[in-house]
Every structure is written in C-alpha cells, then in structure tokens.
Scaffold this motif. Structure first.
Motif, mmCIF file in Angstrom:
data_model
loop_
_atom_site.group_PDB
_atom_site.id
_atom_site.type_symbol
_atom_site.label_atom_id
_atom_site.label_comp_id
_atom_site.label_asym_id
_atom_site.label_seq_id
_atom_site.Cartn_x
_atom_site.Cartn_y
_atom_site.Cartn_z
ATOM 1 N N ALA A 297 20.328 -119.492 -41.346
ATOM 2 C CA ALA A 297 20.829 -120.784 -41.826
ATOM 3 C C ALA A 297 21.022 -120.764 -43.334
ATOM 4 C CB ALA A 297 19.855 -121.886 -41.442
ATOM 5 N N HIS A 298 21.985 -121.533 -43.813
ATOM 6 C CA HIS A 298 22.135 -121.752 -45.245
ATOM 7 C C HIS A 298 21.124 -122.817 -45.662
ATOM 8 C CE1 HIS A 298 25.730 -119.334 -45.430
ATOM 9 N NE2 HIS A 298 26.286 -120.044 -44.464
ATOM 10 N N VAL A 299 20.405 -122.568 -46.740
ATOM 11 C CA VAL A 299 19.403 -123.506 -47.237
ATOM 12 C C VAL A 299 19.878 -124.051 -48.576
ATOM 13 C CG1 VAL A 299 16.992 -123.835 -47.867
ATOM 14 C CG2 VAL A 299 17.586 -122.194 -46.072
ATOM 15 N N PHE A 300 19.814 -125.353 -48.744
ATOM 16 C CA PHE A 300 20.343 -126.008 -49.944
ATOM 17 C C PHE A 300 19.192 -126.660 -50.699
ATOM 18 C CE2 PHE A 300 22.873 -129.001 -52.430
ATOM 19 C CZ PHE A 300 23.999 -128.245 -52.724
ATOM 20 N N PHE A 301 18.839 -126.099 -51.866
ATOM 21 C CA PHE A 301 17.745 -126.623 -52.688
ATOM 22 C C PHE A 301 18.286 -127.527 -53.784
ATOM 23 C CE2 PHE A 301 16.056 -122.502 -51.153
ATOM 24 C CZ PHE A 301 14.902 -122.962 -50.527
ATOM 25 N N VAL A 302 17.602 -128.642 -54.024
ATOM 26 C CA VAL A 302 18.002 -129.597 -55.063
ATOM 27 C C VAL A 302 16.821 -130.525 -55.324
ATOM 28 C CG1 VAL A 302 18.946 -131.278 -53.419
ATOM 29 C CG2 VAL A 302 19.844 -131.197 -55.751
ATOM 30 N N PRO A 303 16.622 -131.005 -56.566
ATOM 31 C CA PRO A 303 15.552 -131.974 -56.807
ATOM 32 C C PRO A 303 15.682 -133.210 -55.923
ATOM 33 C CG PRO A 303 16.375 -131.117 -58.877
ATOM 34 C CD PRO A 303 17.299 -130.613 -57.812
ATOM 35 N N SER A 304 14.562 -133.862 -55.661
ATOM 36 C CA SER A 304 14.568 -135.036 -54.775
ATOM 37 C C SER A 304 15.373 -136.196 -55.341
ATOM 38 C CB SER A 304 13.130 -135.504 -54.529
ATOM 39 O OG SER A 304 12.376 -134.488 -53.917
ATOM 40 N N ILE A 305 15.286 -136.390 -56.668
ATOM 41 C CA ILE A 305 15.970 -137.502 -57.326
ATOM 42 C C ILE A 305 16.746 -136.943 -58.512
ATOM 43 C CG2 ILE A 305 15.674 -139.675 -58.594
ATOM 44 C CD1 ILE A 305 13.029 -140.021 -57.023
ATOM 45 N N ASN A 306 18.011 -137.360 -58.645
ATOM 46 C CA ASN A 306 18.854 -136.872 -59.737
ATOM 47 C C ASN A 306 19.585 -138.044 -60.383
ATOM 48 O OD1 ASN A 306 18.791 -133.725 -59.192
ATOM 49 N ND2 ASN A 306 19.056 -134.731 -57.211
ATOM 50 N N LEU A 307 19.257 -138.303 -61.640
ATOM 51 C CA LEU A 307 19.928 -139.356 -62.394
ATOM 52 C C LEU A 307 20.977 -138.716 -63.289
ATOM 53 C CD1 LEU A 307 16.837 -141.469 -63.562
ATOM 54 C CD2 LEU A 307 18.118 -141.649 -61.431
ATOM 55 N N MET A 308 22.189 -139.283 -63.301
ATOM 56 C CA MET A 308 23.230 -138.727 -64.169
ATOM 57 C C MET A 308 24.195 -139.828 -64.601
ATOM 58 S SD MET A 308 25.339 -136.593 -61.265
ATOM 59 C CE MET A 308 23.894 -136.281 -60.269
ATOM 60 N N GLY A 309 24.791 -139.628 -65.775
ATOM 61 C CA GLY A 309 25.731 -140.602 -66.306
ATOM 62 C C GLY A 309 25.225 -141.251 -67.572
ATOM 63 N N LYS A 310 26.135 -141.924 -68.264
ATOM 64 C CA LYS A 310 25.823 -142.560 -69.553
ATOM 65 C C LYS A 310 24.668 -143.547 -69.431
ATOM 66 C CE LYS A 310 30.101 -143.881 -69.814
ATOM 67 N NZ LYS A 310 31.348 -144.559 -70.237
ATOM 68 N N GLY A 311 23.643 -143.349 -70.246
ATOM 69 C CA GLY A 311 22.531 -144.287 -70.308
ATOM 70 C C GLY A 311 21.510 -144.170 -69.198
ATOM 71 N N CYS A 312 21.633 -143.165 -68.337
ATOM 72 C CA CYS A 312 20.720 -143.090 -67.194
ATOM 73 C C CYS A 312 19.279 -142.825 -67.613
ATOM 74 C CB CYS A 312 21.188 -142.046 -66.184
ATOM 75 S SG CYS A 312 21.055 -140.336 -66.741
ATOM 76 N N LEU A 313 19.075 -142.250 -68.799
ATOM 77 C CA LEU A 313 17.709 -142.016 -69.274
ATOM 78 C C LEU A 313 16.893 -143.305 -69.272
ATOM 79 C CD1 LEU A 313 15.548 -140.187 -70.632
ATOM 80 C CD2 LEU A 313 16.560 -140.844 -72.834
#
Length: 383
Positions: free
Chosen positions: A3-19
């Motif tokens: 199987a192909h396994v896809f790893f990625v963080p659980s939560i991803n914030l992106m875009g202007k001002g997301c901090l």
C-alpha cells in the motif's frame, strides 16, 4: 503490491495571518511547557518574538533554545535535549526554516527514545514517537515542518545524516507568509529552488504515484509563477502566500514519494563545506535531471505542460530539454551561483563527495543509480 502510505501532520495552518490562530490548537494539546527551538538570527530579527509574544498572550510557559546552526549538528541536538530536560519542557515549538525544524525533530526523538542521534540515521530507526512538535515555518522552501525527514550533520565524519522517520512528524504545522516577508532575496531564492527540487525529484522517482504526482505538479506550477516575484519583492504578500501553498504541496509529494540524487549530492556539499542546502540543490538540479532524462524522459512531459510548453507533437526528450532549460533560466534569474568553485568546493574532494552521495538515504530514490564515476562527472559539470 504494498500500500501507499501518506504521512502528514495532524493539523496544518496556512495562509496570511494564520499564526494568530494557533492559540486554541496549542491549548487543545493540554501540554505544560514548550522548548522553543530557533536560531540567533530569528531571535535578533524579532521573527521569533512574534511567536513568543503569542505564547505570552495565552499564558503558556516556555524556554528558548536559540543555538541552532544553519546546518544543525549532533551537538545542537544533544545540547537541546539537555536544555529541554533542565527546563522541564514536555513539547517543542520550532521556529524557522529547515535548520530549527530538523533540530527540533532530533531533540524530540532523543527525548523519547534515548541514545545518540547518530543511531537514528536511515529509515524508521526509532521505536517511539517524538515529543509533540508545533512546527512554525519561516522560509518558503524546505517543507521540514510537514515531513518525516530530518538532516543532522555529524561533525566528526563531516557527513549530513538523513533520517527518514515517521515518528518525527510534527503534530501541528504553521505556514504564515507574513513571517517570510523580511527574508533576504538570496535566502528566498535558495529555499524556493529547494522546494522546486522537492517537487521535481518526487515526480521522477520510482516511488511516485498519482496522489504525489498531483501535489508535485501543482507545486511546480506555483513556483515557476511566483518565485521570481518573491525574490524581486519580498513584501509581495500574494506571491509569498502562493509560495506557501507550493512548499506545502511539494512537501506532501516528496514526503511520500521520496527524493533522489540531487539531495544525495547536495547533502555532501553541506556536510563537507557547510554550504546552504537550497543553493546546492538549485545548482545540482538541472545537472542531475539531465542524466535522469536519459532514463525516464517520459516523466518530464507533465512537468513541461504545467510550465507552459505546448507538448503536442513533441518527443519526451524535447519536453525534458525544455524543463531543464527552464530550471537553468529560473536559477539564473533569481541569482543562484553558476559554479561550485565560487563557493570554495575543491576538485580533490570530489571522490569523497561522490562516495558519500552513494551512501545517502535519498540515493535509492533516483530513477537510475549512477556509478561513482558518473557522480563525480555530475559534480564536475558545475565545478
């Protein structure tokens, strides 16, 4: 077929001002004290302070470790582990590009697994998941905030160790282009071409599959459309935001498809000469892809199409030639050096560089496996 396994963080914030939206996500983790991992430049420039002020606002306790080097070392990792333990920290917040991100991953793995960081070189060598990491990115390039890869320099061997470890992936990633607007043009260029390298290597590797191809191609298109804009005007927030999306997409691609000999060779230049990783990738990318195109020319057709080539009636080789020339043109436009000798690389070291390249964890992902002599010749083309 596995199987192909896809790893990625659980939560991803992106875009202007997301901090500024990160507070509630931190609170949901119910953790007590953060080790903030960053470097002196980010502290002095005030970029790290934008994050720590938010931590102050939400009443989160933290200690700051800012000794990270541009090519982080074993000492950086183990000094960080000691600092974490002395300060009673139970999670990490990394602020920066690949260097703080990679250092935080190393610290987090040692904190939960013990031993020395050299023991974790290679693929999935740890048994236990890292301490939680909130990875706040400040450069549009490395994608270290979302990947399972990290790279640490072994000072004694002068080798960049590549760790590919699912246990090192961050819990939360943050990609806010507002943290990137004041970065120097040269850094913007190098990290942007690092991102392009990720996407193209992910496309030509035998480990690619439809999901990674889709994200990699989207990244290539965004980078060709926006990188030169961000280099010429670092405050072009719209272009910066598009680059944020590009690095996220490219990171998803190579995180799950793999890399190849561009990274395998670039890692050695960093290990021996302490050179910037993005610059090394940018210089090597067209050279390695010229060789790859002899073996998998069909892989370059889709790349050519997304960057504007009319491929109807064209051969795979013509498509590959177009892609490689466009890479060279973009590198020249954004000011990447033309020759390794300009950076102090010496011909007497090529044998060592080639030998170590062949041992690199990224090497098996290349479309073909070159001989040592072929690797030396690739280095010589830009010496």
């Amino acid at each position: 077929m596995s199987a192909h396994v896809f790893f990625v963080p659980s939560i991803n914030l992106m875009g202007k001002g997301c901090l500024h939206e990160i507070g509630p996500y931190i609170k949901e983790l119910h953790l007590n004290k953060a080790l903030v991992v960053t470097d002196k430049f980010l502290m002095k420039s005030g970029i790290a302070g934008k994050v720590t002020s938010l931590l102050d606002d939400i009443g989160l306790d933290y200690a700051v470790y800012d000794e990270v080097k541009p090519n982080p070392t074993c000492k950086n990792v183990h000094d960080g582990v000691q600092f974490l333990q002395e300060n009673g920290c139970d999670f990490l917040i990394s602020i920066g590009g690949g260097s703080p991100q990679d250092t935080a991953k190393g610290i987090g793995i040692i904190a939960t697994n013990g031993g020395h960081i050299t023991e974790y070189e290679g693929v999935h060598q740890s048994k236990h998941k890292s301490l939680p990491i909130i990875a706040i990115n400040t450069t549009a390039g490395t994608s270290a905030e979302i990947t399972i890869n990290y790279v640490i320099t072994d000072e004694e061997r002068k080798v960049k160790m590549v760790m590919v470890d699912k246990n090192s992936v961050a819990t939360i990633s943050v990609n806010d282009p507002e943290l990137m607007v004041d970065k120097p043009a040269a850094l913007t260029a190098a990290t942007g071409l690092d991102a392009l390298t990720h996407a193209i290597e992910a496309l030509v590797t035998p480990g690619s599959y439809p999901v990674t191809n889709a994200t990699a191609l989207a990244a290539v298109e965004l980078i060709f459309n926006n990188l030169a804009r961000t280099v010429s005007d670092g405050h072009d927030i719209e272009a910066r935001e598009q680059m944020v999306f590009a690095i996220f997409l490219g990171g998803l691609a190579f995180n799950n498809a793999g890399l190849g000999y561009v990274h395998a060779m670039a890692h050695q230049l960093g290990g021996v000469y302490d050179l910037p990783h993005g610059v090394c990738n940018a210089m090597l990318l067209p050279i390695v892809e010229e060789e790859n195109a002899k073996h998998v020319p069909e892989k370059f057709r889709a790349i050519a199409k997304v960057i504007g080539y009319e491929d109807k009636g064209k051969t795979d080789k013509e498509c590959a030639d177009y892609v490689i020339q466009r890479i060279k043109d973009l590198s020249k436009e954004v000011g990447i050096p033309a020759k390794l000798s300009e950076l102090g690389v010496n011909e007497v070291d090529l044998d060592l560089l080639a030998e170590n390249s062949m041992k690199d964890a990224c090497a098996p992902g290349n479309p073909f496996i070159p001989s040592k002599e072929q690797v030396i010749e690739m280095f010589k083309k830009i010496l």
